[in-house]
Scaffold this motif. Structure first.
Motif, mmCIF file in Angstrom:
data_model
loop_
_atom_site.group_PDB
_atom_site.id
_atom_site.type_symbol
_atom_site.label_atom_id
_atom_site.label_comp_id
_atom_site.label_asym_id
_atom_site.label_seq_id
_atom_site.Cartn_x
_atom_site.Cartn_y
_atom_site.Cartn_z
ATOM 1 N N GLY A 1 0.796 -1.206 -0.036
ATOM 2 C CA GLY A 1 0.255 -0.085 0.090
ATOM 3 C C GLY A 1 0.896 1.308 -0.099
ATOM 4 N N ARG A 2 0.285 2.199 -0.221
ATOM 5 C CA ARG A 2 0.647 3.698 -0.127
ATOM 6 C C ARG A 2 1.450 3.986 1.369
ATOM 7 N NH1 ARG A 2 -0.891 6.817 -4.448
ATOM 8 N NH2 ARG A 2 -2.708 5.739 -5.656
ATOM 9 N N GLY A 3 2.323 4.769 1.300
ATOM 10 C CA GLY A 3 3.497 5.155 2.284
ATOM 11 C C GLY A 3 3.910 4.040 3.312
ATOM 12 N N GLU A 4 3.950 2.847 2.869
ATOM 13 C CA GLU A 4 4.666 1.826 3.510
ATOM 14 C C GLU A 4 6.205 2.284 3.672
ATOM 15 O OE1 GLU A 4 3.888 -1.070 4.976
ATOM 16 O OE2 GLU A 4 1.967 -0.566 4.835
ATOM 17 N N ALA A 5 6.941 3.048 3.121
ATOM 18 C CA ALA A 5 8.184 3.513 3.297
ATOM 19 C C ALA A 5 8.432 4.275 4.295
ATOM 20 C CB ALA A 5 8.759 4.010 1.938
ATOM 21 N N VAL A 6 7.283 4.999 5.041
ATOM 22 C CA VAL A 6 7.567 6.229 5.915
ATOM 23 C C VAL A 6 7.747 5.340 7.175
ATOM 24 C CG1 VAL A 6 6.209 7.696 7.246
ATOM 25 C CG2 VAL A 6 5.837 7.583 4.827
ATOM 26 N N ARG A 7 7.358 4.229 7.393
ATOM 27 C CA ARG A 7 7.723 3.408 8.550
ATOM 28 C C ARG A 7 9.166 3.002 8.601
ATOM 29 N NH1 ARG A 7 6.388 -1.735 9.256
ATOM 30 N NH2 ARG A 7 5.755 -2.342 7.243
ATOM 31 N N PHE A 8 10.109 3.232 7.835
ATOM 32 C CA PHE A 8 11.522 2.794 7.673
ATOM 33 C C PHE A 8 12.323 4.072 8.020
ATOM 34 C CE2 PHE A 8 9.037 -0.740 5.857
ATOM 35 C CZ PHE A 8 9.677 -1.789 6.582
ATOM 36 N N VAL A 9 11.636 5.338 8.015
ATOM 37 C CA VAL A 9 12.511 6.443 7.947
ATOM 38 C C VAL A 9 13.010 6.720 9.378
ATOM 39 C CG1 VAL A 9 12.355 8.896 7.804
ATOM 40 C CG2 VAL A 9 11.249 7.673 6.200
ATOM 41 N N ARG A 10 14.417 6.775 9.594
ATOM 42 C CA ARG A 10 15.162 6.946 11.023
ATOM 43 C C ARG A 10 15.770 8.266 10.717
ATOM 44 N NH1 ARG A 10 12.286 3.492 11.457
ATOM 45 N NH2 ARG A 10 12.686 1.492 12.233
#
Length: 633
Positions: A548-557
């Motif tokens: 889904g959309r926005g899944e990459a946000v979870r991996f921002v550090r």
């Protein structure tokens, strides 16, 4: 006459004709009046220490020749052949080997500044010149500031795009500083591998604008007397350009006369005090070198015939092992092979996959990664051609690599040595450390050496034979950062509305969203973030994130997102709040300030060549330098 102008009070006499250094040395002392242009006349006294250095250097060279004749040391030509530098020889192999053993020949390599940077393909002729330099020969690297305005037509089906003066001057400056820095790194490499410099190690960087812009038309046409139209018209390049093929647009007189300009470069260097007898060129330059030899011989005969008095002593000669005699100052040349992979794929500007040596076009980290991807079938050849690593060490590393190919020991050594040669030791250590931090491991078992750890041996062995190599040192453990990696800035709102396939596409890691989706499904896409120790634990996107959309946000550090495809293609994404990073979309750093919005192509392309991926400047930038290339390499 007391009131006459000073000019009339001076005695009037005919000016002395210019005589080149080579011909002046052949004249008897009584045959030429003292002249400012006669090289034998000293304008200032020579210090005794200078004479002592000359005498010492001559003794060293005689000792070297004695060792070569006794078979105790390889000749310079044999050293180059063992490493794979010799493709074709113009002037005879035995004659060239004899001349290189008997005298400190001058050799030169010419490059036209048709691009703002050198590329990997240029390195083969330059490496041959570097090897001659560290063995005591006089080395000249030439930038074709004047000939770049004409363009070498060799192997081209159409004329080069015109280059404006500003672009050409900018390219000249860029190549000048690249070569200047590389020569300093060559000196460091020589010390690292135990070459003992003497007072007559000589290198110089010149621009042919210095003399070609001053040549008169009449003098230039005198050289043209040695060029026969039949031979020039029979050249393959000329026949292709003059054919009625729809792809050919004919050939201009300027392009047709290019071999004369190149020959004049050689004649100028040959007749100078440096006495450049040898020209080194790329695989496509054999015809130009042969034509240059004929032109230099013609000009030499013409100048000798114009001397006021012919030399009393015969011209010096050399004798080959087969008892063939030839003039000691005979012009000669050789070409180097084309740089290819084991599968035959070429590297260079004409193939569209040039690997640039400028740090702004290809960072040291990218250059390190490029050679780290070298195929096992190519790495031994690249180590011989592109590094100063002794042959014995190369053989040991290749055997070690064969035992554990997955560690890529040979590739790590190749990558470190090449980056060190181009960018220096500090940049090579940083690139190695960045690889170690991102991909794990300790550099694949590679142990590089420091110049200070390799003192020159007292007996001055031949380093090219590999009999003595520097003692290895532990890899440098200085702190490193991710700053040299390909970086991008992405707005947080954009990251939230894109699926991972869209993120890969925007970062230039996939050509389309459908291709990115297939890559994710195959497990070829990874995501991660650096921890406190700057080490990265990569996770497969297929297993760690949804579609889904926005899944990459979870991996921002800490505002940083790391994305990778395959083994080596990495992007460091700086995620900013809306309004912090300019217009919404993706901004790629290191691309001259260009910004690309969502859905646009990245400003630089990656092109694959038999499994090896190279950066190339994006299309549509011809106004910043025209088609990128070089002349003679």
């Amino acid at each position: 006459m007391t009131g006459a102008p000073s000019l009339l009070r001076r005695p009037l006499r005919r000016p002395n004709l210019y005589v080149c250094a080579r011909c002046a040395r052949l004249q008897p002392p009584s045959s030429a009046a003292p002249s400012r242009t006669t090289p034998d006349r000293q304008s200032r006294p020579v210090h005794q220490s200078t004479l002592e250095k000359r005498y010492k250097a001559e003794l060293q060279w005689k000792e070297r020749r004695r060792q070569i004749d006794a078979g105790a040391a390889p000749s310079m030509l044999r050293t180059l052949e063992e490493r794979g530098f010799i493709a074709q020889v113009a002037g005879g192999r035995d004659e060239l080997e004899t001349a290189m053993s008997a005298r400190r020949l001058g050799a030169y390599v010419g490059i036209d500044p048709t691009a703002p940077s050198l590329h990997v393909g240029h390195m083969l002729p330059l490496m041959a010149l570097f090897w001659m330099y560290v063995h005591g020969f006089r080395a000249v690297s030439l930038i074709g500031g004047a000939t770049a305005g004409v363009g070498d037509p060799t192997d081209r089906t159409a004329a080069r795009e015109p280059m404006d003066t500003t672009t050409r001057r900018t390219n000249i400056v860029g190549l000048h500083y690249q070569l200047k820095k590389m020569w300093l790194n060559v000196d460091a490499k020589a010390r690292k591998y135990g070459f003992n410099p003497d007072d007559y190690w000589s290198r110089v960087l010149v621009n042919n604008s210095m003399w070609l812009n001053k040549v008169s038309v009449v003098d230039f046409m005198k050289m043209g007397q040695s060029f026969r139209l039949g031979a020039m018209l029979s050249r393959e390049t000329v026949k292709k350009r003059l054919s009625h093929d729809a792809k050919s647009d004919g050939m201009s007189y300027a392009e047709f006369s290019y071999p004369l300009l190149q020959a004049w470069d050689w004649w100028h260097l040959y007749s100078s005090p440096r006495g450049v007898q040898l020209q080194i060129g790329g695989s496509d330059q054999f015809g130009n070198i042969v034509a240059g030899i004929d032109a230099v011989k013609h000009m030499r005969r013409r100048q000798l015939a114009e001397l006021p008095q012919q030399p009393a002593d015969p011209l010096p000669t050399l004798t080959t092992p087969s008892n063939a005699t030839f003039p000691a100052d005979e012009p000669m040349g050789f070409t180097v092979p084309l740089l290819t992979t084991a599968a035959g794929a070429k590297f260079g500007k004409s193939e569209g996959n040039a690997v640039w040596l400028d740090g702004g076009l290809t960072s040291p980290f990218e250059l390190y990664q490029f050679f780290l991807r070298a195929a096992d079938a190519d790495v031994e050849r690249y180590l011989k051609l592109l590094t100063f690593v002794p042959l014995a060490r190369v053989a040991d590393v290749v055997r070690e690599h064969a035992k554990a190919p997955e560690k890529r020991v040979a590739q790590h050594l190749l990558a470190f040595e090449f980056v060190e040669l181009v960018h220096g030791t500090d940049e090579a250590r940083k690139a190695e450390a960045q690889h170690r931090g991102i991909f794990g491991g300790g550099g694949g078992g590679h142990r590089h050496t420091k110049a200070s750890d390799a003192p020159a041996p007292a007996s001055s062995p031949d380093p090219s034979s590999g009999s003595d190599s520097p003692a290895p040192a532990q890899p440098d453990t200085a702190p490193y950062t991710l700053n040299a990696l390909p970086q991008a800035t992405l707005a947080l709102s954009t990251l939230r509305r894109l699926p991972f396939s869209g993120v890969l596409t925007e970062l230039g890691l996939a050509p389309s969203r459908s291709a990115a989706t297939r890559l994710i499904a195959a497990g070829g896409a990874y995501v991660g973030a650096p921890d406190d120790r700057m080490e990265v634990n990569w996770r497969i996107v297929r297993d760690a994130a949804g579609t889904g959309r926005g899944e990459a946000v979870r991996f921002v550090r800490d505002g940083v997102l790391l994305v990778r495809t395959g083994k080596w293609r990495v992007r460091v994404v700086r995620v900013v709040e809306d309004g912090e990073g300019g217009p919404e979309g993706l901004a790629v750093e290191g691309a001259e300030g260009e910004t690309m919005g969502v859905g646009e192509e990245p400003p630089r392309e990656r092109q694959d060549v038999d499994g090896m991926t190279a950066w190339s400047p994006g299309a549509g930038r011809e106004g910043k330098g025209g088609k990128m290339g070089g002349r003679r390499l």
